[in-house]
Write a protein that holds these residues in place. Structure first.
Motif, PDB file in Angstrom:
ATOM      1  N   ARG A   1       4.122  25.301  30.172  1.00 18.62           N
ATOM      2  CA  ARG A   1       3.700  23.923  29.875  1.00 18.62           C
ATOM      3  C   ARG A   1       2.285  23.918  29.297  1.00 18.62           C
ATOM      4  O   ARG A   1       1.956  23.099  28.433  1.00 18.62           O
ATOM      5  CB  ARG A   1       3.774  23.066  31.136  1.00 18.62           C
TER       6      ARG A   1
ATOM      7  N   ASP B   1       2.925  14.873  20.905  1.00 16.48           N
ATOM      8  CA  ASP B   1       4.356  14.910  21.193  1.00 16.48           C
ATOM      9  C   ASP B   1       4.997  16.250  20.826  1.00 16.48           C
ATOM     10  O   ASP B   1       6.216  16.411  20.955  1.00 16.48           O
ATOM     11  CB  ASP B   1       5.083  13.790  20.447  1.00 16.48           C
TER      12      ASP B   1
ATOM     13  N   ASP C   1       6.487  19.664  21.211  1.00 16.70           N
ATOM     14  CA  ASP C   1       7.036  20.474  22.306  1.00 16.70           C
ATOM     15  C   ASP C   1       8.265  21.198  21.771  1.00 16.70           C
ATOM     16  O   ASP C   1       9.339  20.606  21.638  1.00 16.70           O
ATOM     17  CB  ASP C   1       7.399  19.578  23.493  1.00 16.70           C
TER      18      ASP C   1
ATOM     19  N   TYR D   1      10.027  23.280  23.198  1.00 13.29           N
ATOM     20  CA  TYR D   1      11.052  23.473  24.228  1.00 13.29           C
ATOM     21  C   TYR D   1      11.953  22.253  24.371  1.00 13.29           C
ATOM     22  O   TYR D   1      13.016  22.342  24.967  1.00 13.29           O
ATOM     23  CB  TYR D   1      10.394  23.747  25.588  1.00 13.29           C
ATOM     24  N   ARG D   2      11.517  21.130  23.861  1.00 12.08           N
ATOM     25  CA  ARG D   2      12.293  19.905  23.997  1.00 12.08           C
ATOM     26  C   ARG D   2      13.555  19.995  23.147  1.00 12.08           C
ATOM     27  O   ARG D   2      13.489  20.353  21.963  1.00 12.08           O
ATOM     28  CB  ARG D   2      11.456  18.703  23.558  1.00 12.08           C
TER      29      ARG D   2
ATOM     30  N   ARG E   1      17.281  16.237  19.265  1.00  9.44           N
ATOM     31  CA  ARG E   1      18.259  15.148  19.336  1.00  9.44           C
ATOM     32  C   ARG E   1      19.089  15.134  18.064  1.00  9.44           C
ATOM     33  O   ARG E   1      18.561  15.155  16.963  1.00  9.44           O
ATOM     34  CB  ARG E   1      17.556  13.794  19.508  1.00  9.44           C
TER      35      ARG E   1
END
Length: 232
Positions: free
Chosen positions: A209, A223, A225, A227-228, A231
Motif C-alpha cells: 500500500r 487515484d 492504484d 492493484y485496483r 472495471r
C-alpha cells in the motif's frame, strides 16, 4: 532504517521515464521496482546481499506469509508475460521456493532484467541538476525552469564501482543502514517502513500500500492504484 520521507507533497511529481533507485531487493523492493517499471520509469534495484538476501537465513522454513500473499497481480502479470504457458497456480509453500522460483524469476523478466546491482552502497550524495542544453520550451508562452531552482538529483555509488544518478530514491526495509551524506528528510526520498503488524503477511500488504502511495505522489494522481481491478 533511514528516516521516513517528508509529508506527501503534491509538488513531488516525476513523469516517466524519470529515474528511480530502489534500495533493498527483498519482496518489497522487487515489488517497488516492478511497480515503477509498469508505469514506465527507469528503475535500478540495488542490494548488498543479493535477491532476498536477508530472507535466506530462513530459506528452509515454511513461508512467513500466506501463499496467496506472495505474488501481487503485477508480479503474476510479469511472470505470465515471460512464459508460453499459464503461470502455475501452485504457489510456493517454502521460503526457498518463493525466493528461487518467483522473486528471482521476477528480476529476470523483461521489466527488471539487467536492472539489479548486487553490491553494498558506499555513499548516497545529492548533486545539482545538470541543465539540458538542447531543452526547449514546450510553447513560446512557457519558460524553461532554471536548473538551480530544481531539487537536486541523487548519486548512488556502489562498492563495485557502479554509480547511478537518479531523480528519486525508494528505501525498503531490506536496505539496512545507508551512508547518506545529506540531511533527511528531503524531497524525492521515500521510505517504506518495516511496519509493525501482527503478522509478516499483514506487513507485506501494508508495504505494498505504501508503494501505491509513493507512485501516486510521483504521478500526481491520488487515484493511481495498479492493484485496483480494471472495471469493464
Amino acid at each position: 532504517m533511514t528516516e521516513i520521507d517528508p509529508i506527501d507533497d503534491e509538488s513531488m511529481t516525476l513523469d516517466p521515464p524519470g529515474t528511480i533507485v530502489v534500495l533493498g531487493a527483498g519482496p518489497t523492493g522487487i515489488e517497488a521496482a516492478l511497480y515503477g517499471r509498469f508505469l514506465g520509469y527507469d528503475v535500478t534495484l540495488g542490494d548488498s546481499h543479493g535477491i532476498a538476501g536477508l530472507w535466506r537465513s530462513s530459506i528452509d522454513d515454511e513461508l512467513p506469509v500466506a501463499p496467496e500473499q506472495c505474488l501481487s497481480p503485477l508480479a503474476k502479470s510479469a511472470l505470465r508475460a515471460q512464459r508460453s504457458e499459464e503461470l502455475d497456480i501452485t504457489l510456493p509453500t517454502t521460503a526457498s521456493a518463493w525466493i528461487d522460483d518467483f522473486l528471482t524469476a521476477l528480476t529476470e523478466t523483461d521489466l527488471l532484467r539487467d536492472r539489479l546491482v548486487i553490491s553494498a552502497v558506499e555513499s548516497i550524495d545529492q548533486v545539482p541538476v545538470e541543465p539540458d542544453p538542447e531543452e526547449e520550451p514546450v510553447s513560446e508562452d512557457l519558460e524553461i525552469v532554471d536548473a538551480d531552482q530544481l531539487p537536486p538529483d541523487f548519486l548512488v555509488t556502489f562498492a563495485d564501482g557502479t554509480t547511478t544518478k537518479c531523480e528519486a530514491v525508494i528505501v525498503t526495509p531490506d536496505a539496512g543502514e545507508l551512508p547518506v551524506t545529506f540531511a533527511l528528510p528531503t524531497e524525492y526520498w521515500f521510505a517504506i517502513d518495516p511496519d509493525d503488524q501482527a503478522s509478516a503477511g499483514d506487513a507485506l500488504l501494508a508495504q505494498r500500500r505504501r508503494i501505491v502511495q509513493i507512485y501516486a505522489i510521483l504521478a500526481g494522481r491520488g487515484d493511481l492504484d495498479l492493484y485496483r481491478p480494471v472495471r469493464l
